[in-house]
Design an enzyme around this catalytic site. Structure first.
Site, mmCIF file in Angstrom:
data_model
loop_
_atom_site.group_PDB
_atom_site.id
_atom_site.type_symbol
_atom_site.label_atom_id
_atom_site.label_comp_id
_atom_site.label_asym_id
_atom_site.label_seq_id
_atom_site.Cartn_x
_atom_site.Cartn_y
_atom_site.Cartn_z
ATOM 1 N N ASN A 14 0.959 -1.038 -0.018
ATOM 2 C CA ASN A 14 0.074 0.135 -0.058
ATOM 3 C C ASN A 14 1.013 1.290 0.061
ATOM 4 O OD1 ASN A 14 -2.350 -1.497 0.154
ATOM 5 N ND2 ASN A 14 -2.149 -1.541 2.627
ATOM 6 N N GLY A 44 1.944 -6.648 3.954
ATOM 7 C CA GLY A 44 2.876 -7.884 3.118
ATOM 8 C C GLY A 44 4.301 -7.050 3.011
ATOM 9 N N ASN A 46 5.566 -4.361 4.500
ATOM 10 C CA ASN A 46 6.277 -4.172 5.691
ATOM 11 C C ASN A 46 6.841 -5.134 6.405
ATOM 12 O OD1 ASN A 46 5.062 -1.411 5.534
ATOM 13 N ND2 ASN A 46 3.371 -1.755 6.909
ATOM 14 N N ASN A 186 -2.323 -9.580 17.678
ATOM 15 C CA ASN A 186 -2.339 -8.837 19.025
ATOM 16 C C ASN A 186 -3.336 -9.397 19.856
ATOM 17 O OD1 ASN A 186 -4.839 -7.555 18.225
ATOM 18 N ND2 ASN A 186 -3.665 -5.922 17.002
ATOM 19 N N ASP A 252 3.959 -5.480 12.216
ATOM 20 C CA ASP A 252 4.737 -5.924 11.017
ATOM 21 C C ASP A 252 6.084 -6.099 11.311
ATOM 22 O OD1 ASP A 252 2.310 -5.895 9.691
ATOM 23 O OD2 ASP A 252 2.737 -3.780 9.063
HETATM 24 O O1 RIB Z 1 0.207 -2.779 9.804
HETATM 25 C C1 RIB Z 1 0.523 -1.451 8.961
HETATM 26 C C2 RIB Z 1 -0.192 -1.177 7.744
HETATM 27 O O2 RIB Z 1 -1.481 -1.624 7.622
HETATM 28 C C3 RIB Z 1 0.298 -0.117 7.247
HETATM 29 O O3 RIB Z 1 1.184 0.176 6.638
HETATM 30 C C4 RIB Z 1 -1.081 -0.042 6.167
HETATM 31 O O4 RIB Z 1 -0.735 0.177 4.898
HETATM 32 C C5 RIB Z 1 -2.071 -1.221 6.489
HETATM 33 O O5 RIB Z 1 -1.752 -2.142 5.722
#
Ligand code: RIB
Length: 306
Positions: A14, A44, A46, A186, A252
Site C-alpha cells: 500500500n 505484506g 512491511n 495482537n 509488522d
Molecule cells: O500494519 C500497518 C499497515 O497496515 C500500514 O502500512 C497500512 O498500509 C496497512 O496495511
C-alpha cells in the site's frame, strides 16, 4: 549469521497517507492535522522489509497497480535487497491506506485494497517451487483469503513452516478454521479469533491455542509481555520499554523479525526477544517502513543474559 534464511512473504503493498492528529477522530468530528506525510506501507511489504532488514533473503509475492506508485514501490523494495520478480502489476491503482496517528502514537487505519485484491491462487501457483524451497512462509490477510489459503496449502504439504499474522481479522477467516504452524496476532485479534476474553486466554491458554488451530500462538500486547502459547506450555516475555512515537507497522516489524529469527534456528525465547526489540524500535519513528529497524539495532536492544 552464516547464511541468510530464504523466506517468502505473500501480502499487500500500500501507499500510506498519514495524518498526525491530537486524537483519533470520533464519528461526525472534523479535526485539523498537525502534520501529513506519505510513505510506503501495506502489511505484506512491511513484513517483507522487516524480514530483509533483520537479515533475511526475502522474496515478496504481491500485486501493485499499473500506476507510477506501483513502479516506484517495486524500485524501492529492490533497493532494499528484496526479490521483486514475483510482484505483478494489475489494474489501475496500487493499494493505499489512510491513517491517523494521535499524540500517544496510537493509530486507526482504513485500507483501500486496489491491486492487492487481484492476487489470485493461480499467481501463487507460478511461484510454488519457491514456496516449497523456502525456510518459512509469512502471510497476512490483506490479500484475498482463497489466495492465502492456497499458499498455506502448498507450504504445509511441502513441510515449510507457515507463519500467519491474521490481520485484518475477518469473519471469513474465523469461519475457515485454518490450521497453521504459528499465528502472530495482537490481543484484540486473539480474543476475537478464539471468542475468549483476555482474562480467559490468560487462564486457559491451551483452550485458546486449540481454538486458534495452531501449533504455537504468539500474542503481542503492546508494552505488556508478549504471550507465547506452545504445545508444551507458555512463555511471557517483556518487550523493551519505550515511549512510542508512532505504532503503525510495529506488529509488522515483530512478524518479519520473528520469522527470520526462527528460520535461522534461534530458540523460541530468543526469537521473541529479537522480535519484541524490532517491534519496540519500530514505534520510535514516524511511518511504517521508515522506522523498521536493521539487525544491529535490534541486537543492541536485546537484554544481555547474565
Ligand atoms: O500494519 C500497518 C499497515 O497496515 C500500514 O502500512 C497500512 O498500509 C496497512 O496495511
Amino acid at each position: 549469521m552464516p547464511q541468510p534464511p530464504k523466506i517468502v512473504v505473500i501480502g499487500s503493498l500500500n501507499v500510506d497517507h498519514t495524518l498526525r492528529v491530537p486524537h483519533i477522530p470520533t464519528p461526525g468530528e472534523t479535526l485539523t492535522a498537525t502534520a501529513a506525510f506519505t510513505c510506503f506501507g501495506g502489511k505484506g511489504a512491511n513484513q517483507a522489509l522487516a524480514a530483509a532488514r533483520a537479515g533475511g533473503d526475502v522474496t515478496l509475492i504481491g500485486c501493485v497497480g499499473e500506476d507510477d506508485a506501483g513502479t516506484r514501490y517495486i524500485e524501492h523494495l529492490r533497493s532494499e535487497g528484496i526479490h521483486t520478480g514475483a510482484i505483478m502489476k494489475a489494474g489501475p491503482s496500487t493499494g493505499c491506506a489512510f491513517i491517523t496517528v494521535d499524540d500517544s502514537g496510537e493509530n486507526s487505519i482504513v485500507v483501500s485494497p486496489g491491486a492487492n485484491h487481484a492476487l489470485m491462487p493461480i499467481h501463487v501457483d507460478e511461484h510454488a517451487a519457491l514456496i516449497r524451497s523456502a525456510a518459512a512462509l509469512l502471510l497476512q490477510l490483506e490479500c484475498p483469503l482463497p489466495t492465502v489459503l492456497h499458499a498455506i496449502h502448498i507450504a504445509t504439504a511441502a513441510g515449510v513452516p507457515v507463519i500467519l499474522n491474521p490481520s485484518p481479522l475477518t469473519s471469513e477467516f474465523i469461519r475457515a478454521r485454518v490450521e497453521v504452524d504459528t499465528l502472530i496476532l495482537n490481543a484484540q485479534e486473539a480474543a476475537a479469533l478464539v471468542s475468549m476474553t483476555h482474562a480467559e486466554i490468560d487462564a486457559e491458554p491451551q483452550r485458546a491455542r486449540a481454538a486458534a488451530h495452531c501449533r504455537q500462538m504468539i500474542i503481542t500486547r503492546g508494552s505488556d509481555p508478549t504471550l507465547v502459547i506452545t504445545v508444551s506450555g507458555i512463555l511471557k516475555i517483556a518487550p523493551p520499554q519505550v515511549i512510542p512515537v508512532d505504532t503503525v507497522g510495529a506488529g509488522d516489524a515483530f512478524a518479519g523479525a520473528f520469522t527470520i529469527a526462527s528460520a535461522s534456528g534461534m530458540a523460541l525465547e530468543e526469537a521473541i526477544h529479537f522480535a519484541n526489540a524490532a517491534g519496540a524500535l519500530a514505534t520510535q519513528g514516524i511511518g511504517a517502513q521508515p522506522s523498521i529497524p536493521g539487525r544491529d539495532a535490534i541486537f543492541s536492544l536485546i537484554p544481555v543474559r547474565s
